[in-house]
Design a protein around this motif. Structure first.
Motif, mmCIF file in Angstrom:
data_model
loop_
_atom_site.group_PDB
_atom_site.id
_atom_site.type_symbol
_atom_site.label_atom_id
_atom_site.label_comp_id
_atom_site.label_asym_id
_atom_site.label_seq_id
_atom_site.Cartn_x
_atom_site.Cartn_y
_atom_site.Cartn_z
ATOM 1 N N LEU A 1 -45.638 -34.316 28.937
ATOM 2 C CA LEU A 1 -45.017 -35.064 27.827
ATOM 3 C C LEU A 1 -44.092 -35.986 28.355
ATOM 4 O O LEU A 1 -44.112 -37.238 27.810
ATOM 5 C CB LEU A 1 -43.885 -34.054 27.312
ATOM 6 N N ALA B 1 -46.681 -39.115 29.159
ATOM 7 C CA ALA B 1 -46.787 -39.782 27.930
ATOM 8 C C ALA B 1 -46.038 -40.603 27.320
ATOM 9 O O ALA B 1 -46.044 -41.758 26.833
ATOM 10 C CB ALA B 1 -47.439 -38.646 26.715
ATOM 11 N N GLY B 2 -44.624 -40.100 27.335
ATOM 12 C CA GLY B 2 -43.422 -40.921 26.700
ATOM 13 C C GLY B 2 -43.263 -42.301 27.644
ATOM 14 O O GLY B 2 -43.083 -43.239 27.185
ATOM 15 N N ARG C 1 -59.946 -39.626 16.338
ATOM 16 C CA ARG C 1 -58.762 -40.212 17.143
ATOM 17 C C ARG C 1 -58.054 -38.838 17.802
ATOM 18 O O ARG C 1 -58.172 -37.664 17.280
ATOM 19 C CB ARG C 1 -58.079 -40.728 16.205
ATOM 20 N N ARG D 1 -53.926 -28.361 31.573
ATOM 21 C CA ARG D 1 -52.134 -27.885 31.698
ATOM 22 C C ARG D 1 -51.248 -28.919 32.064
ATOM 23 O O ARG D 1 -50.251 -28.990 31.318
ATOM 24 C CB ARG D 1 -52.231 -26.929 32.995
ATOM 25 N N LEU D 2 -51.596 -29.962 32.687
ATOM 26 C CA LEU D 2 -50.701 -31.114 33.089
ATOM 27 C C LEU D 2 -50.509 -31.825 31.723
ATOM 28 O O LEU D 2 -49.332 -32.109 31.309
ATOM 29 C CB LEU D 2 -51.357 -32.169 33.980
ATOM 30 N N GLY E 1 -50.153 -30.827 28.738
ATOM 31 C CA GLY E 1 -49.565 -29.833 27.631
ATOM 32 C C GLY E 1 -48.196 -29.617 28.341
ATOM 33 O O GLY E 1 -47.229 -29.096 27.391
ATOM 34 N N SER E 2 -47.857 -29.828 29.527
ATOM 35 C CA SER E 2 -46.636 -29.404 30.276
ATOM 36 C C SER E 2 -45.636 -30.452 29.887
ATOM 37 O O SER E 2 -45.538 -31.348 29.443
ATOM 38 C CB SER E 2 -46.839 -29.465 31.682
ATOM 39 N N GLN F 1 -46.018 -44.627 26.646
ATOM 40 C CA GLN F 1 -46.024 -45.368 25.616
ATOM 41 C C GLN F 1 -44.532 -45.890 25.051
ATOM 42 O O GLN F 1 -44.671 -46.794 24.252
ATOM 43 C CB GLN F 1 -46.357 -44.005 24.272
ATOM 44 N N ALA F 2 -43.476 -45.419 25.386
ATOM 45 C CA ALA F 2 -42.274 -45.994 25.270
ATOM 46 C C ALA F 2 -41.405 -46.003 26.555
ATOM 47 O O ALA F 2 -40.312 -45.473 26.577
ATOM 48 C CB ALA F 2 -41.533 -45.448 24.252
ATOM 49 N N PRO G 1 -51.692 -35.518 18.452
ATOM 50 C CA PRO G 1 -50.850 -34.693 19.438
ATOM 51 C C PRO G 1 -51.247 -33.083 19.434
ATOM 52 O O PRO G 1 -51.042 -32.648 18.299
ATOM 53 C CB PRO G 1 -49.560 -35.083 18.817
ATOM 54 N N HIS G 2 -51.436 -32.750 20.522
ATOM 55 C CA HIS G 2 -51.473 -31.251 20.588
ATOM 56 C C HIS G 2 -50.134 -30.316 20.517
ATOM 57 O O HIS G 2 -48.977 -30.944 21.228
ATOM 58 C CB HIS G 2 -52.237 -30.673 21.961
ATOM 59 N N ASP G 3 -50.080 -29.296 19.915
ATOM 60 C CA ASP G 3 -48.887 -28.652 19.602
ATOM 61 C C ASP G 3 -48.936 -27.170 20.547
ATOM 62 O O ASP G 3 -49.601 -26.842 21.191
ATOM 63 C CB ASP G 3 -48.558 -28.633 18.296
#
Lengths: 327, 251
Positions: A199, A202-203, A322, A191-192, A194-195, A206-207, A325-327
């Motif tokens: 998001l 993850a951002g 690999r 759940r975490l 995809g929440s 990565q950036a 990205p889940h949607d």
């Protein structure tokens, strides 16, 4: 169904099938091994929230694993010694009830992670690795010199703690508990991921510059993830202490941090079932290679080297491809 | 004249003996595109860093909607309505196009601490994100990881993210860098529409685009603004021609 989802399902069912088969074949030791897999996987799921989702390479997660373990000892030893837990400022009895011990472990782990994370997250990269390692070792040496809980020798809890409606001394019952907690933690991690929080995290991983430019401060996100991560790993520590009915400073040592990290890397960093696959592989290697040679960790090292060099997604990455990205 | 959305007053920043930003003042007014041009090493990126909050000036002020934001960090300035795009695309490579833009919407609206809702089943979030994705023409690529995009597509994703912030002012750092002529033309049309949403401070090397779009141009050389004015004024300015445009012609 996505290939990874299918693979996850197979892994979950396999971990459930082993102890059931072992019960039928009357091999209780195999049930204990499966329980150990479930508990170490739980610790790994905790670490994976920090490492996989947040990109925080913590080499100090033994601190939270140990905090969970010692929380169990702190709550349960007064009961076996027929003493109260504390008499001041209020009289409080210890407990042999697992749900209460788990609550204590989760809270203690979260508080510990908040303190360690708040300081450590001011650094990054190799300094973050070193500072988490240093905090872990501080707790390790503290436990060694803490006579109330056996110091260097640790302390035994003679009777496994109880859970309402179950006989925790029955290996299968205890496995069922560990397995259920593992599934709950996996659901939480899923759940975490995809929440909106996942998001943003993850951002931030990565950036980071971009995320700040979007008006989101990475520090607080990472700290929140680190706290959740520490809490889950502490819960695993409490279960691990109950599995062995024994707590010692080795739970806090950096070897333990390394083991948790190794099993996450074996299974696949940032993959939901990575820690489960990794823990299973780790225990299998320890059991079978350990039976062949005392130096089994040499082979573990070679396998780890192979995975880091040739299969960055670990076991899950190799089998399921690999990450998408889940949607 | 209306009040400027973004104003920079007497900014100074030195790195040792090098004056990277030397007494720079400029304004960005509603509805305009203000282009910032200058040769390589003139201090354009430093100035953007100062405006966005990545760098702290030695002296001077940055004002957003009349409010002094000099002491605020990058995130606070973003929340106050400043959207910037990066010279080298800074998108999250493992996230899809939709996720990247949704993240930008989320940054503007808050809610990054919602732990259990599913981000992409939030209609308000994905709806706002898809609007911007459609605008930059990445609709068919919405589920592709940003890391797999072609260069020009990534530049458009950069822009979609800035758009999704619903900003008061855009600071765009070479949005056309590395784009082919067709891509640059499409981008020019898009930027021309954008100015009605929020004014744009545009750093760009593509002179055709700058001359087509800009209402005003400021020329930065060695950290100083040596000239500022309309396209015609800048073209006619002899100092600018020797310092900058001359070089361009030689290429």
């Amino acid at each position: 169904m996505r290939r990874e989802t299918l693979l996850n399902l197979v892994i979950a069912l396999a971990l459930l099938a082993v102890p059931l088969a072992a019960q039928a074949l009357d091999e209780p030791f195999a049930i204990t091994l499966a329980t150990k897999v479930a508990i170490l996987a739980l610790a790994g799921v905790g670490l994976n929230i920090a490492l996989g989702l947040g990109g925080m390479v913590s080499l100090g997660h033994a601190a939270f694993f140990g905090i969970g373990g010692y929380m169990m000892a702190v709550l349960a030893t007064p009961v076996q010694a027929y003493e109260p837990l504390m008499t001041w400022p209020i009289e409080l009895a210890g407990t042999k009830s697992m749900p209460l011990i788990w609550l204590g472990a989760v809270v203690a782990g979260a508080v510990g992670a908040l303190a360690i994370g708040a300081l450590s997250l001011r650094t990054s990269g190799v300094y973050f690795i070193m500072i988490t390692l240093a905090f872990g070792q501080m707790l390790y040496y503290f436990a060694i010199s803490w006579p109330a809980y056996g110091g260097e020798d640790g302390i035994a809890i003679y009777v496994r703690n109880g859970f309402p409606g179950l006989n925790t001394l029955d290996p299968l019952h205890f496995f069922a508990l560990a397995y259920a907690v593992l599934l709950a933690a996996l659901w939480l991690a899923h759940r975490l991921g995809g929440s909106p929080f996942g998001l943003a995290l993850a951002g931030a991983r990565q950036a980071p510059a971009r995320v700040a430019a979007l008006g989101i401060r990475p520090y607080r996100l990472k700290l929140a993830a680190f706290v959740l991560s520490g809490a889950v790993t502490a819960l695993a520590g409490a279960l691990y202490a109950d599995l062995n009915r024994f707590v010692s400073p080795s739970m806090l040592s950096w070897h333990t941090s390394g083991e948790i990290m190794v099993l996450v890397i074996l299974g696949g960093v940032g993959r939901l079932f990575g820690p489960v696959a990794g823990a299973a592989l780790f225990i299998l290697l320890e059991h079978f290679l350990g039976g062949i040679s005392e130096y089994w960790q040499l082979f573990l090292g070679l396998i780890l080297l192979g995975i880091v060099l040739f299969a960055r997604g670990g076991l899950i990455g190799t089998l399921a491809g690999r990450e998408v990205p889940h949607d | 004249m209306t009040d400027p959305v973004l104003e920079v007053r007497n900014l100074h920043l030195s790195f040792g003996a090098l004056k990277a930003t030397d007494d720079v003042s400029l304004t960005l007014c509603p509805g305009e595109i203000h282009a910032l041009i200058g040769p390589n090493g003139a201090g354009k990126s430093t100035l953007i860093g100062l405006i966005a909050g990545n760098l702290a000036p030695d002296a001077g002020q940055v004002l957003l909607n009349g409010r002094d934001v000099t002491a605020q960090d990058v995130a606070a300035r973003a929340q106050a309505g400043l959207a910037r795009s990066f010279q080298v695309s800074a998108v999250a490579p493992g996230l899809s196009v939709l996720q990247n833009v949704a993240l930008a919407v989320q940054g503007a609206r808050g809610g990054s601490f919602r732990l259990f809702r599913r981000a992409l089943s939030d209609r308000a979030l994905t709806g706002a994100a898809m609007t911007q994705i459609d605008r930059v023409g990445l609709t068919a690529r919405r589920t592709v990881p940003a890391g797999d995009l072609a260069h020009g597509e990534r530049r458009r994703l950069e822009l979609a993210m800035a758009l999704a912030q619903a900003p008061r002012a855009f600071v765009l750092d070479e949005p056309m860098a590395g784009m082919g002529p067709d891509g640059a033309r499409e981008m020019t049309t898009l930027l021309d529409e954008l100015r009605h949403e929020a004014p744009i401070l545009l750093v760009e090397h593509d002179m055709d685009a700058v001359f087509r779009l800009a209402d005003r141009i400021s020329v930065l050389v060695s950290g100083r603004i040596i000239a500022s004015g309309t396209v015609a004024q800048i073209r006619a300015n002899p100092e600018v021609q020797t310092a900058y445009l001359g070089e361009e012609r030689l290429e």
